[in-house]
Scaffold this motif. Sequence first.
Motif, short mmCIF file in Angstrom:
data_model
loop_
_atom_site.label_atom_id
_atom_site.label_comp_id
_atom_site.label_asym_id
_atom_site.label_seq_id
_atom_site.Cartn_x
_atom_site.Cartn_y
_atom_site.Cartn_z
N LYS A 231 -6.94 2.35 -1.91
CA LYS A 231 -5.95 2.85 -2.71
C LYS A 231 -5.97 3.10 -4.49
N HIS B 192 -5.67 -1.47 1.52
CA HIS B 192 -4.89 -1.74 0.16
C HIS B 192 -6.01 -1.49 -0.86
N ASN C 122 2.81 1.75 -3.03
CA ASN C 122 1.83 1.74 -4.92
C ASN C 122 1.92 0.41 -5.29
N THR D 213 0.71 -0.62 0.14
CA THR D 213 -0.39 -0.09 0.22
C THR D 213 0.57 0.84 -0.12
#
Length: 286
Positions: A197, A194, A160, A157
Amino acid sequence: MLELKRLFKKNVYIEVKNNPQPVENKPTIPDGLWVKCEGCGKILYKNDLEENKKVCNLCNYHFRLTARERIEQIIDIGTFVEINKGLISSNPLDFNGYEEKIEKLKRTTELEEAVITGYGKVNNNPVVIAVMDSRFLMGSMGSVVGEKITRAVEFATEKNLPIVIFTCSGGARMQEGIFSLMQMAKTSAAISAHNEKGLLYITVLTDPTTGGVTASFAMLGDIILSEPNALIGFAGRRVIEQTIKESLPKDFQKAEFLQKKGFVDRIVKRSELKETLGKLLRLHRS
């Protein structure tokens, strides 16, 4: 006088030699060269089996892999970096013999716990990966397993990155009781963050994936893949049959059955798994 003569009579003994039995010249075969397939029962040459990614070329039975073997098959050579090392299980419930068993497993498996986490590349696509190992207390999820998976998801997370988790577990670790069950919520919460996002999470279910692992992070993937004929479920077959008082289908809790019911997106042969993951990761990046 006759009795005295018999006492001094010369006795003649004849030695009878047994005919020696012919010695059968059997070839000496070193141990470990052959493996019996649990699927079809045939005897397989170990080197051929390993070259075929531990899949029987006669019946397509997928032997279980260690975490290290899985990483070698999936992650590009020279790109894997392990993270979250050094986390060690405690004995929160003072379960008799638990610490000794953990120490023995560390020596025999050369693992610290039932999961390895890290990051690397799959066909040049960056990814975070977690791989469970059934040799370590049947891949059961204790506090360290849950912590390592949670940290891996949080790392993905933060960076990215997509994450791929290979599940192989008997479920929650009974020696840690409620501390083990708490990992279900903790891993699920990390995966939720996670997901918020907009990052990709793929699970690959391998044989067996059961219990608390199935009831948490194993079935939360955006894409859920499985190896052929993998056992996937929560409670055991006999427990369910005794509870509902009915017989279950023969293929119940097998990957193919779950795919028909919509729980598994695709069943992928081991020989095609790296290519499939690479394509999915590449599509997510574009």
